[in-house]
Write an enzyme that holds these catalytic residues in place. Structure first.
Site, PDB file in Angstrom:
ATOM      1  N   CYS A 251       0.760  -1.067  -0.015  1.00 19.06           N
ATOM      2  CA  CYS A 251      -0.092  -0.018   0.003  1.00 19.06           C
ATOM      3  C   CYS A 251       0.751   1.268   0.054  1.00 19.06           C
ATOM      4  O   CYS A 251       0.277   2.465  -0.208  1.00 19.06           O
ATOM      5  CB  CYS A 251      -0.912   0.066   1.053  1.00 19.06           C
ATOM      6  SG  CYS A 251      -2.096  -1.423   1.224  1.00 19.06           S
TER       7      CYS A 251
ATOM      8  N   HIS B 125      -3.282   6.967   2.407  1.00 21.69           N
ATOM      9  CA  HIS B 125      -3.725   5.731   2.017  1.00 21.69           C
ATOM     10  C   HIS B 125      -5.070   5.347   2.324  1.00 21.69           C
ATOM     11  O   HIS B 125      -5.444   5.318   3.481  1.00 21.69           O
ATOM     12  CB  HIS B 125      -2.573   4.519   2.185  1.00 21.69           C
ATOM     13  CG  HIS B 125      -3.335   3.187   1.916  1.00 21.69           C
ATOM     14  ND1 HIS B 125      -3.871   2.860   0.642  1.00 21.69           N
ATOM     15  CD2 HIS B 125      -3.442   2.121   2.810  1.00 21.69           C
ATOM     16  CE1 HIS B 125      -4.015   1.323   0.891  1.00 21.69           C
ATOM     17  NE2 HIS B 125      -3.837   1.241   2.121  1.00 21.69           N
TER      18      HIS B 125
ATOM     19  N   ASN C 163     -10.304  -0.151  -0.308  1.00 22.10           N
ATOM     20  CA  ASN C 163      -8.846  -0.111  -0.482  1.00 22.10           C
ATOM     21  C   ASN C 163      -8.509  -0.715  -1.563  1.00 22.10           C
ATOM     22  O   ASN C 163      -8.329  -1.767  -1.778  1.00 22.10           O
ATOM     23  CB  ASN C 163      -8.587  -0.896   1.011  1.00 22.10           C
ATOM     24  CG  ASN C 163      -6.855  -0.820   1.233  1.00 22.10           C
ATOM     25  OD1 ASN C 163      -6.371  -0.652   0.310  1.00 22.10           O
ATOM     26  ND2 ASN C 163      -6.436  -1.122   2.445  1.00 22.10           N
TER      27      ASN C 163
END
Length: 343
Positions: A116, A258, A288
């Site tokens: 990520c 993020h 996500n």
């Protein structure tokens, strides 16, 4: 003789792409022991996009990259960098495939693997290429097909992750000009390797002499431990780059973290001292998307007219490895708004 001006990366174009299949919480509730209320209350997610069979990470990356290149008004770049956790194949890298799909055969092309945090690591890498004089323009793409590595029976991961791609074009420029990428803070902690992982398929498992367990081919995450690690490390990293940039917290117009979990994003804003309303989030509709989450959020916020020339933007991420990183950006005039459909 005066010394030459230092070169840095300057943002000059953005693009994004989401696969057309939208999977809302009610659809997942029909196959998992969960509900829309349970998912929203714990993650802030209402829907995500998953790729259809036959669609690859390179397909999503090429679509987002083409939009970014067109937006920048350029026909050529010197390098293509793809940040991804879900490459088309273990070998070769996905970036050369993306470059080929975009008609950019012959340019440098490679992947960045930092889960990520991949887009932030990719920004640092692209900035380094430009500063070193190895490239004048770099196409950086974060792209993921997480649906390909999710355990369909695991409600703790299947409800969180989505597929998509976001891209930026960076050009050589001067540190003080609008669009210039600021200082970086990057870090890692390999002791946390098991907190966010896919155990099977790599050399470790293949050379272990044992067959993989059924669950080893799927993505796994220790959610509670990751929550606090993410908040702590992103907050610390974000403060570090603000100090390097000489920005006060109250001078930050937008925080783009993020898009891991809405509770993480809210806690992060609180810890840094940035009002929650200044945090740019798109997690409710896309989930996500790992390395794609920050460039997707930037492009969608720009399309919505939320990012304006001169806005001071703080970027920060946390991911598997463990890895984390942050940087700053002053939004450029040439990448302010756009009205066409971004998906």
């Amino acid at each position: 003789m005066p010394s030459p001006q230092p070169r840095t990366a300057v943002l000059c174009g953005t693009g994004s792409h989401l696969p057309p299949r939208r999977v809302d919480n009610d659809e997942l509730s029909r196959v998992l022991d969960t509900s829309d209320e349970w998912i929203r209350s714990r993650t802030g997610i209402g829907a995500r996009h998953w790729a259809d069979p036959g669609t690859t990470t390179s397909d999503l990356a090429a679509a987002a990259g083409a939009r970014a290149v067109a937006d920048a008004g350029v026909s050529e770049v010197d390098a293509v960098v793809v940040a991804t956790t879900t490459p088309d194949r273990p070998c070769p890298a996905t970036a050369p495939v993306v470059a080929g799909k975009l008609g950019l055969t012959g340019v440098a092309a490679f992947d960045v693997a930092a889960v990520c945090t991949g887009f932030i690591y990719g920004l640092a890498t692209a900035t380094g290429l430009i500063a070193a004089g190895a490239a004048r323009r770099v196409l950086l793409i974060g792209a993921e097909t997480y649906s390909s590595i999710l355990d369909p029976a695991d409600r703790t991961t299947s409800v969180i992750f989505g597929d998509g791609a976001g891209a930026v074009v960076l050009r050589a420029g001067e540190p003080g000009e609008p669009g210039a990428v600021g200082p970086f803070d990057l870090g890692s902690d390999g002791d946390g390797v098991d907190l966010i992982t896919v155990r099977g398929g790599g050399a470790e498992q293949r050379l272990s002499g044992r067959e993989p367990e059924p669950g080893d081919r799927y993505f796994a995450m220790a959610g509670k431990s990751v929550f606090w690690q993410a908040v702590r490390n992103m907050s610390k990293s974000a403060r570090a780059v603000l100090d390097q940039a000489g920005w006060r917290v109250d001078e930050v117009d937008h925080l783009v973290g993020h898009q891991a979990n809405l509770r993480i994003l809210n806690r992060l804003a609180d810890d840094i001292g940035i009002p929650r309303e200044r945090s740019i989030t798109n997690i409710a509709e896309v989930g996500n998307t790992s390395a794609a989450s920050i460039p997707l959020a930037l492009d969608q916020a720009r399309a919505a007219g939320r990012l304006r020339a001169g806005d001071r933007v703080l970027l920060t991420a946390f991911g598997g490895g463990l890895t984390w990183g942050s940087t700053t950006l002053t939004w450029p005039e040439q990448a302010t708004t756009r009205t066409e459909e971004r998906t």
